[in-house]
Design an enzyme around this catalytic site. Structure first.
Site, PDB file in Angstrom:
ATOM      1  N   ALA A  83      -0.093   2.498  -3.601  1.00 12.97           N
ATOM      2  CA  ALA A  83       0.267   2.710  -2.191  1.00 12.97           C
ATOM      3  C   ALA A  83       1.055   4.008  -2.021  1.00 12.97           C
ATOM      4  CB  ALA A  83       1.079   1.526  -1.658  1.00 12.97           C
ATOM      5  N   GLU A  91      10.219   7.715  -8.224  1.00 10.09           N
ATOM      6  CA  GLU A  91       9.995   6.489  -8.996  1.00 10.09           C
ATOM      7  C   GLU A  91      11.223   6.202  -9.855  1.00 10.09           C
ATOM      8  OE1 GLU A  91       9.121   3.310 -10.661  1.00 10.09           O
ATOM      9  OE2 GLU A  91       7.428   4.020  -9.456  1.00 10.09           O
ATOM     10  N   GLY A 149     -10.330  -5.784  -9.115  1.00 12.32           N
ATOM     11  CA  GLY A 149     -11.023  -4.781  -8.336  1.00 12.32           C
ATOM     12  C   GLY A 149     -10.424  -4.618  -6.952  1.00 12.32           C
ATOM     13  N   VAL A 199      16.462   5.278  -5.741  1.00 11.65           N
ATOM     14  CA  VAL A 199      17.016   5.366  -4.385  1.00 11.65           C
ATOM     15  C   VAL A 199      18.004   4.212  -4.189  1.00 11.65           C
ATOM     16  CG1 VAL A 199      16.481   5.234  -1.918  1.00 11.65           C
ATOM     17  CG2 VAL A 199      14.972   6.508  -3.466  1.00 11.65           C
ATOM     18  N   GLU A 209      -9.225 -12.271 -12.738  1.00  7.69           N
ATOM     19  CA  GLU A 209     -10.173 -13.174 -12.094  1.00  7.69           C
ATOM     20  C   GLU A 209     -11.616 -12.754 -12.349  1.00  7.69           C
ATOM     21  OE1 GLU A 209      -9.860 -14.932  -7.634  1.00  7.69           O
ATOM     22  OE2 GLU A 209      -8.060 -14.503  -8.773  1.00  7.69           O
ATOM     23  N   ARG A 266      -6.488 -19.168  -5.583  1.00  6.31           N
ATOM     24  CA  ARG A 266      -5.511 -19.206  -6.684  1.00  6.31           C
ATOM     25  C   ARG A 266      -4.563 -20.387  -6.539  1.00  6.31           C
ATOM     26  NH1 ARG A 266      -4.266 -12.716  -7.440  1.00  6.31           N
ATOM     27  NH2 ARG A 266      -6.298 -12.265  -8.346  1.00  6.31           N
ATOM     28  N   GLY A 311      -8.246  -9.120  -5.440  1.00  7.61           N
ATOM     29  CA  GLY A 311      -8.942  -7.919  -4.998  1.00  7.61           C
ATOM     30  C   GLY A 311      -8.419  -7.371  -3.678  1.00  7.61           C
TER      31      GLY A 311
END
Length: 465
Positions: A29, A48, A63, A170, A271, A295, A441
């Protein structure tokens, strides 16, 4: 053999005082948001806190879900946004934020195209629990999606010369007198100081590795192992909360049903292994569940056995379609039998029971009719090609569905539902999209879809100022 790609984080000596946008977190993201912002002409930075880059994205294995893609059509799969929406809503117990879900299902195919435009191709398909169509996109090498995506996005970050600092944490989001976000305070542990920006994107992940936070919201999960990387401690959620951000669904924590945890480190068995045809059996060697139910339901069925987990059973044909098994085997997680008798003997199963279970399953695959458990997907191949394999699994904390409230523009909302100016969020740090159960996914899809959106909306915000 292709040369192994090695990414070198930017030296902390090159840290500047101001950037157009600060992105917190180096998972899919965060990197997607930064790349998109950069391509719109902004000067972003990625921060990071860990030394290892990629966050929880590294742990993703199956995926990226999307409907109405060209890839699906090439595989003769005709899908629709509406089916994708309906099945995700059903999978989430109807508790999903429908505004986010609508944006998500209608922008996933565009995200697949965007990745392809950056030479990140997800040309193969598989299926995950709770889906009726093959809409889980992955690389044609069948490599686990997470590591593949992190490497490929890092190549794009490097190519674009976007600064990415590791080991920089941060500690605070800064604001002006009007409550508008103006930057962050960050520390290396030795020195700390303010960094200013026109906007901040929170992409710092969930809190699946924070026992204290998990226990606060879900006391019943106390002490359960996690598949999360050690940095998934909810820091970003706390940063937003300090500015009055609304939190949603914090008690919705997904437990992944198939995690190998007989070693000190818990390894998620993706999965895709079940999606390619593996079955689950109990200690006697009997099936006990539709392996590709949600799940939540598969986890409940394993827990109900009271046998400290269950076993995935598959053959060489399935192994050839689930490349992650090579890694699982290399670290000693896989039992191998020259025959089903041999495998049963190693595991202490009733050999006749296991052979009957596999024979029944093979009949179900041949007839495309699983009378025992009504499984309808992941039935493209049977279990008949020696050698045969087993992996011992048990449920573990995997994903936190709860987090910061956003609208579909990725703007962080306060308790009154108003946007906190200059603050955006994307990825697992966000709550609401998945309802009470995340479909396999959908998390990788979420990171790219909403990462892109954050980059786009930050551009709009800065240009409107």
């Amino acid at each position: 053999m292709a040369e192994k790609f090695h990414f070198q984080p930017t030296s902390l000596t090159k840290l500047r005082k101001h950037y157009d946008v600060i992105v917190i977190g180096s998972g899919a993201a965060g990197m997607t948001a930064a790349i998109q912002a950069h391509e719109l002409g902004l000067k972003p930075v990625i921060i990071e806190k860990m030394d290892k880059l990629g966050g929880n994205t590294n742990r993703a294995s199956s995926g990226m879900n999307a409907a109405e893609t060209n890839v699906q059509l090439q595989h003769h799969v005709v899908d629709s946004y509406q089916e994708f929406y309906d099945e995700t809503l059903k999978g989430g117990g109807g508790k999903n934020n429908t505004e986010l879900l609508k944006y998500f299902t209608e922008h996933a195919a565009l995200a697949i195209d965007w990745l392809a435009d950056h030479d990140i191709r997800l040309d193969a398909l598989t299926i995950t629990g709770g889906m009726s169509k093959m809409r889980t996109h992955r690389p044609s090498s069948l490599a686990a999606i997470g590591g593949f995506l992190v490497t490929e996005l890092l190549k794009q970050v490097q190519k674009a010369r976007i600064p990415l600092f590791a080991g920089l944490k941060v500690t605070e989001l800064t604001t002006d007198d009007d409550g508008k976000v103006t930057g962050v305070r960050a520390t290396t542990g030795k020195q700390s100081g303010p960094l200013t920006a026109d906007a901040v994107v929170l992409a710092a992940g969930g809190f699946g590795a924070n026992q204290e936070m998990l226990t606060k919201y879900r006391p019943d999960l106390k002490g359960m192992k996690t598949t999360n990387q050690p940095g998934a401690t909810g820091d970003g959620i706390k940063l937003a909360q300090a500015l009055g951000a609304k939190l949603v669904d914090m008690d919705q924590v997904q437990v992944h049903p198939t995690v190998q945890q007989d070693t000190p480190h818990a390894y998620l068995i993706g999965e895709a292994v079940r999606g390619e045809g593996a079955i689950l059996v109990n200690k006697h060697g009997d099936r006990f569940v539709n392996e590709l139910d949600t799940r939540k339901n598969v986890t409940a069925a394993i827990d109900a056995l009271n046998e400290n987990g269950a076993y995935l059973i598959f053959d060489q044909g399935i192994r050839d379609r689930a490349k992650a098994v090579e890694f699982y085997d290399s670290i000693g997680l896989v039992h191998t039998g020259t025959s089903l008798d041999d495998l049963a003997s190693q595991l202490g199963f009733d050999a006749d029971a296991l052979k009957q279970t596999v024979a029944d399953w093979n009949t179900a695959v041949a007839d495309q009719n699983d009378q025992a458990f009504n499984r309808t997907t992941g039935m493209d191949r049977d279990i008949s090609t020696a050698p045969f394999f087993a992996i011992h699994i048990a449920p573990a904390v995997h994903y936190t569905m709860g987090g910061i409230a956003i609208n579909h523009k990725t703007e962080v909302l306060n308790d009154d539902g108003e946007a906190i100016k200059g603050l955006y969020a994307a990825g697992e740090i966000v709550g609401g999209l998945h309802g009470n159960n995340r479909i396999g996914g959908n998390s990788i899809a979420e990171t790219v879809i909403f990462g892109r959106q954050a980059g786009e909306q930050v551009f709009n915000y800065i240009h409107e100022k």
